[in-house]
Write a protein that holds these residues in place. Structure first.
Motif, short mmCIF file in Angstrom:
data_model
loop_
_atom_site.label_atom_id
_atom_site.label_comp_id
_atom_site.label_asym_id
_atom_site.label_seq_id
_atom_site.Cartn_x
_atom_site.Cartn_y
_atom_site.Cartn_z
N GLU A 1 8.31 -7.57 9.17
CA GLU A 1 8.42 -6.20 8.67
C GLU A 1 9.81 -5.62 8.89
O GLU A 1 10.28 -4.82 8.08
N GLU B 1 12.07 -4.10 5.97
CA GLU B 1 12.58 -2.73 6.07
C GLU B 1 14.10 -2.71 5.92
O GLU B 1 14.66 -1.84 5.25
N ARG C 1 9.34 2.59 12.65
CA ARG C 1 8.01 3.17 12.52
C ARG C 1 7.01 2.20 11.87
O ARG C 1 5.99 1.84 12.45
N ARG C 2 7.30 1.81 10.64
CA ARG C 2 6.34 0.99 9.91
C ARG C 2 6.20 -0.41 10.52
O ARG C 2 5.07 -0.90 10.70
N ARG D 1 2.52 -1.63 12.01
CA ARG D 1 1.81 -2.78 11.45
C ARG D 1 1.65 -3.89 12.50
O ARG D 1 0.62 -4.57 12.54
N ASP E 1 -2.30 -2.58 6.78
CA ASP E 1 -1.26 -1.62 6.39
C ASP E 1 -1.84 -0.23 6.16
O ASP E 1 -1.19 0.78 6.48
N ARG E 2 -3.06 -0.16 5.64
CA ARG E 2 -3.71 1.14 5.48
C ARG E 2 -3.94 1.80 6.83
O ARG E 2 -3.69 3.00 7.01
N ASP F 1 -0.61 3.02 8.32
CA ASP F 1 -0.16 4.28 7.72
C ASP F 1 -0.95 5.46 8.27
O ASP F 1 -0.38 6.54 8.53
N LEU G 1 0.32 6.28 11.73
CA LEU G 1 1.58 7.03 11.67
C LEU G 1 1.33 8.49 11.29
O LEU G 1 2.00 9.39 11.82
N ASP G 2 0.38 8.72 10.40
CA ASP G 2 0.04 10.11 10.05
C ASP G 2 -0.46 10.87 11.27
O ASP G 2 -0.11 12.04 11.49
N THR H 1 1.80 2.44 19.21
CA THR H 1 2.83 2.59 18.17
C THR H 1 3.95 3.52 18.64
O THR H 1 5.13 3.18 18.58
#
Length: 370
Positions: free
Chosen positions: A98, A102, A118-119, A123, A139-140, A143, A146-147, A202
């Motif tokens: 990743e 990125e 972050r991503r 993940r 991945d869902r 995300d 992270l939200d 995370t």
């Protein structure tokens, strides 16, 4: 990178400065008339962290208070089993993949280290926590994590717990509910607990990784030693976790009146354990070439050439029943990040300062990567 931590301790503002100024005491140091008290030695810290019958923490990751009635006789917080080395190895593979994606996506740009990580970290942590998920579902979830982490930001940064009707709290409630619902739909065990593990797993590595990238970017000589094999990546990791541990302080609350190293603590007294403070103690950390006096302040990965040294003696992952369950994954992620960074050239765009609003993290954290 850590100039704000390496120098000017006496002038460091806020609780960070107050805790650091407690160094050198052999008894717990009160920061105010009624506390909190700072554990100033390793023995004090271990006592606080390994005795949940006397010391416990009464809030969860989202700063929701735990009712006193729930605390009687046992901790209200579940103990999470540590993640395996096999899962940690899988997390490292995902992280490198990743990171490459990125970097390719943003080629030629200046990178904010916090944003860059972050991503990939989300993940990677999701893959370690829920290894059975397909990549698309992973991945869902990442995300959604992270939200929630973003929504938690204003809640954590607030000087006092926010009321349920506040906009920030409603936003955080919504993000948490969406994550837990998704986890339930995907068959994750105990969605609330899994969500907490994912958020902590995370946010903390992102902050630690940002310090690591900024620290390397500020020190070309360390990059050169990594590139030539003069330093092992894990030496850099331990030194960053010592100088700038993202979980730099953790709190416990006394369940009853007690005595710690000769200091009487009332029931309901707050006791702070700081890996950042412990990581400056000469009896826990070997001397480096650039240290000034007894205090171990300067970032110097070469200090871990000492084969007799014990990395982690300052408890960067805590201790006791509530020690970080993601220790193996976090170390694997940061070690992989260091190896990845060693294959590039990093240059710091502007000085980084300490943001204390959510733990400690570098801001700005602008790095050029070539």
């Amino acid at each position: 990178m850590t100039s704000a931590l390496e120098h000017g301790t006496e002038d460091t503002p806020g609780r960070l400065g107050a805790v650091l100024r407690a160094a050198g005491n052999d008894r717990p140091r009160a920061l105010g008339r009624h506390g909190p008290w700072v554990a100033t030695t390793l023995d004090q810290a271990r006592t606080v962290l390994t005795d949940p019958a006397t010391y416990d923490f009464p809030v969860d990751v989202s700063r929701r208070a735990v009712r006193r009635a729930e605390m009687r006789g046992r901790s209200p917080h579940g103990v999470v089993a540590p993640l395996s080395h096999e899962r940690a190895a899988g997390a490292a593979v995902v992280l490198r993949t990743e990171l490459d994606l990125e970097l390719a996506r943003t080629a030629g740009a200046q990178h904010d280290a916090m944003a860059l990580l972050r991503r990939p970290v989300a993940r990677s942590t999701t893959a370690a926590t829920l290894p059975a998920l397909a990549a698309a579902d992973r991945d869902r979830v990442a995300d959604a994590v992270l939200d929630w982490v973003d929504a938690l930001g204003p809640v954590i940064a607030s000087p006092r717990p926010l009321p349920a009707w506040s906009r920030a709290r409603r936003s955080e409630d919504g993000a948490r509910h969406r994550l837990e619902t998704l986890l339930d739909q995907l068959g994750a065990a105990e969605p609330p607990g899994t969500a907490t593990v994912l958020a902590a797993g995370t946010q903390v590595p992102v902050a630690a990784g940002a310090w690591l990238l900024v620290g390397l970017a500020e020190r070309p000589e360390v990059q050169d030693r990594l590139h030539t094999g003069g330093l092992a990546p894990v030496q850099v990791v331990w030194e960053v976790l010592r100088v700038a541990p993202p979980t730099w302080v953790t709190a416990r609350v006394t369940r009853r009146e007690t005595t710690l190293a000769g200091v009487r603590l009332p029931e309901g007294g707050v006791v702070l354990v700081s890996p950042l403070l412990l990581g400056r103690l000469a009896d826990l950390v070997p001397a480096g070439e650039c240290d000034r006096g007894a205090e171990r302040v300067v970032l110097d990965p070469g200090r871990w050439d000492d084969a007799t040294a014990r990395p982690g003696a300052w408890l960067p992952f805590g201790a006791g029943p509530h020690a970080c369950p993601g220790r193996t994954v976090g170390l694997a992620q940061l070690t992989e990040l260091t190896s990845w960074a060693a294959a590039h050239r990093l240059d710091l765009v502007s000085p980084a300062y300490v943001d204390q609003s959510r733990g400690i993290f570098p801001r700005p954290a602008l790095v050029e990567i070539s």
